[in-house]
Design a protein around this motif. Structure first.
Motif, short mmCIF file in Angstrom:
data_model
loop_
_atom_site.label_atom_id
_atom_site.label_comp_id
_atom_site.label_asym_id
_atom_site.label_seq_id
_atom_site.Cartn_x
_atom_site.Cartn_y
_atom_site.Cartn_z
N SER A 137 0.68 -1.17 -0.10
CA SER A 137 -0.02 -0.04 -0.01
C SER A 137 0.97 1.38 -0.26
CB SER A 137 -0.74 -0.07 1.30
OG SER A 137 -0.07 0.29 2.44
N ARG A 193 2.26 2.05 2.49
CA ARG A 193 2.31 2.70 4.19
C ARG A 193 3.64 1.65 4.78
NH1 ARG A 193 -1.31 5.85 6.19
NH2 ARG A 193 -1.16 5.00 8.21
N HIS A 194 4.28 2.13 5.80
CA HIS A 194 5.31 1.56 6.55
C HIS A 194 4.96 0.97 7.94
CE1 HIS A 194 8.66 3.99 4.46
NE2 HIS A 194 7.59 4.36 3.98
N SER A 195 5.55 -0.02 7.88
CA SER A 195 5.22 -0.95 9.48
C SER A 195 6.33 -1.60 10.06
CB SER A 195 4.19 -1.98 9.19
OG SER A 195 3.76 -2.92 10.04
N THR A 243 -4.87 -2.36 3.73
CA THR A 243 -5.85 -0.96 3.50
C THR A 243 -7.17 -1.44 2.75
OG1 THR A 243 -4.73 -0.37 1.42
CG2 THR A 243 -4.06 0.66 3.63
N ASP A 287 0.61 0.80 11.10
CA ASP A 287 1.49 1.16 9.93
C ASP A 287 1.12 2.57 9.79
OD1 ASP A 287 -1.35 1.66 7.89
OD2 ASP A 287 -1.77 -0.17 8.94
N TYR A 288 2.11 3.31 8.99
CA TYR A 288 2.15 4.89 9.06
C TYR A 288 2.47 5.15 7.59
CZ TYR A 288 3.22 3.60 13.85
OH TYR A 288 3.33 2.90 15.03
N ALA A 289 2.03 6.51 7.21
CA ALA A 289 2.19 7.20 6.05
C ALA A 289 3.90 7.40 6.35
CB ALA A 289 1.66 8.53 6.11
#
Length: 194
Positions: free
Chosen positions: A25, A27-29, A121, A169-171
């Motif tokens: 996606s 995003r970072h995790s 997501t 998870d992060y932008a």
């Protein structure tokens, strides 16, 4: 199968990874589930997908066809369809959009479920479901082995998961300092080039 048994299949396959990962996606995790490490073992995959098939039947009743997104959904889609005693087909990207190819068809009136590997997501699921809706058949719902969103992902149809996890998870521009300090890896397959 209980939650611990499901996670044990991932742990025993060394598929539950910790570090800094860029998900499909974008995003970072700090956690990545490398499901292909589980899928290399037919016995583990069969156990997980048999349990998913039971959950699908309990929620949706009879299923006539499983449709999955390529690449990550092909193996669990096939194995879940085998447990459901129905055909399995997959959509793949053509000009950037998921399409049924290879002569695959969804029969008119057939009860169809979309089977995914892991939902974060819901983007791949929504894209796959849009492709399924272009064909006859009754789309009854979706299913995945692991819902990383813990039920927050909206796919547009009822979603059955074998396990819900609440994995952060992060932008890319909003990483916590401890995650930003670790080099990022992109272990997925979405953007692989030939």
């Amino acid at each position: 199968m209980g939650d611990d048994e499901i996670l044990d299949e991932f742990r025993a396959s060394e598929a539950l990874l910790e570090g800094h990962f860029i998900l499909s996606s974008g995003r970072h995790s700090p956690v990545f589930l490398q499901k292909m490490r589980v899928f290399q073992y037919p016995d583990r995959t069969e156990r997980l997908c048999r349990a998913l098939a039971a959950a699908i039947t309990a929620k949706f009743g009879r299923i006539d066809m499983v449709v999955s997104p390529a690449m990550g959904g092909i193996i669990p889609g096939y194995e879940t369809a085998r447990a459901l005693a129905c055909p399995a087909v997959f959509v793949e990207r053509e000009d950037g959009a998921f399409k049924l190819r290879r002569g695959f068809r969804i029969p008119a009136g057939g009860r169809v479920v979309m089977v995914e590997d892991i939902v974060t997501t819901g983007l791949s699921s929504r894209e796959c479901l849009a492709a399924i809706r272009e064909h006859p058949g009754e789309l009854v719902g979706a299913a995945c082995l692991i819902d990383r969103s813990n039920g927050r992902a909206e796919v547009g149809v009822p979603l059955v998961s074998l396990l819900r996890l609440d994995v952060p998870d992060y932008a890319a521009d909003d990483l916590p300092p401890d995650l930003a300090a670790i080099p990022a890896e992109k272990p997925g397959s979405r953007d692989l080039k030939a």
